[in-house]
Design a protein around this motif. Structure first.
Motif, short mmCIF file in Angstrom:
data_model
loop_
_atom_site.label_atom_id
_atom_site.label_comp_id
_atom_site.label_asym_id
_atom_site.label_seq_id
_atom_site.Cartn_x
_atom_site.Cartn_y
_atom_site.Cartn_z
N LEU A 42 -8.49 3.52 -19.49
CA LEU A 42 -9.26 3.66 -18.26
C LEU A 42 -10.68 3.12 -18.46
O LEU A 42 -11.21 2.38 -17.63
N TYR A 46 -12.23 -0.16 -16.61
CA TYR A 46 -13.46 -0.01 -15.82
C TYR A 46 -14.49 -1.05 -16.25
O TYR A 46 -15.09 -1.71 -15.41
N GLN A 51 -10.94 -2.64 -10.08
CA GLN A 51 -11.30 -1.90 -8.86
C GLN A 51 -10.90 -0.43 -8.98
O GLN A 51 -9.92 -0.09 -9.65
N THR A 52 -11.66 0.42 -8.32
CA THR A 52 -11.40 1.86 -8.34
C THR A 52 -9.98 2.16 -7.87
O THR A 52 -9.33 3.06 -8.40
N GLN A 53 -9.50 1.42 -6.90
CA GLN A 53 -8.14 1.61 -6.38
C GLN A 53 -7.11 1.43 -7.49
O GLN A 53 -6.17 2.22 -7.63
N ASN A 54 -7.29 0.40 -8.32
CA ASN A 54 -6.36 0.15 -9.42
C ASN A 54 -6.51 1.18 -10.52
O ASN A 54 -5.52 1.55 -11.17
N LEU A 55 -7.74 1.66 -10.74
CA LEU A 55 -7.95 2.72 -11.73
C LEU A 55 -7.22 3.99 -11.30
O LEU A 55 -6.59 4.66 -12.11
N SER A 56 -7.27 4.29 -10.01
CA SER A 56 -6.57 5.45 -9.48
C SER A 56 -5.06 5.30 -9.65
O SER A 56 -4.37 6.24 -10.07
N LYS A 57 -4.52 4.12 -9.37
CA LYS A 57 -3.09 3.87 -9.54
C LYS A 57 -2.69 4.03 -11.01
O LYS A 57 -1.64 4.57 -11.32
N VAL A 59 -4.16 5.97 -13.28
CA VAL A 59 -4.18 7.39 -13.62
C VAL A 59 -2.94 8.09 -13.06
O VAL A 59 -2.32 8.92 -13.74
N PHE A 60 -2.55 7.77 -11.83
CA PHE A 60 -1.33 8.37 -11.28
C PHE A 60 -0.09 7.92 -12.06
O PHE A 60 0.85 8.70 -12.24
#
Length: 111
Positions: A42, A46, A51-57, A59-60
């Motif tokens: 992560l 970063y 992008q934050t959207q891809n970072l969120s994906k 983590v999920f």
């Protein structure tokens, strides 16, 4: 150059965890159970401008794989306790991981 820095820093962290585990196996296991790889990944994503959207994906995705990984570790632990070789224990664990992940995908697609 950044790839080399990632490799070196990651290797150093793994080396430290391994050395701690040699001296204090339980404590080393606790440290190894920390989400080091996930957090390092992560962190690197970063700093590479992801992008934050891809970072969120990402983590999920880690969370989605967590139950199967816990199952893998259970299989390896019990296999080693039963005096199976490390290679066989890891092989069984990986097989269990794959089956668990496939079953998890089937179950959640049908819900």
């Amino acid at each position: 150059m950044f790839t080399l820095v990632k490799i070196i820093v990651s290797a150093i962290i793994i080396g430290i965890v391994t050395e701690v585990a040699k001296r204090y196996p339980t404590f080393g296991g606790i440290i190894a159970a920390l989400p080091l790889v996930s957090l390092l990944s992560l962190f690197w994503l970063y700093f590479q401008g992801e992008q934050t959207q891809n970072l969120s994906k990402f983590v999920f995705g880690v969370l989605w794989g967590f139950p199967a990984t816990a199952f893998l570790l259970l299989i390896v632990a019990f296999s080693l306790k039963a005096s199976f070789s490390l290679i066989l224990s890891i092989g069984l664990g990986l097989g269990g991981w794959g089956v668990f992940l496939a079953m998890q995908n089937i179950v959640f697609k049908n819900i």
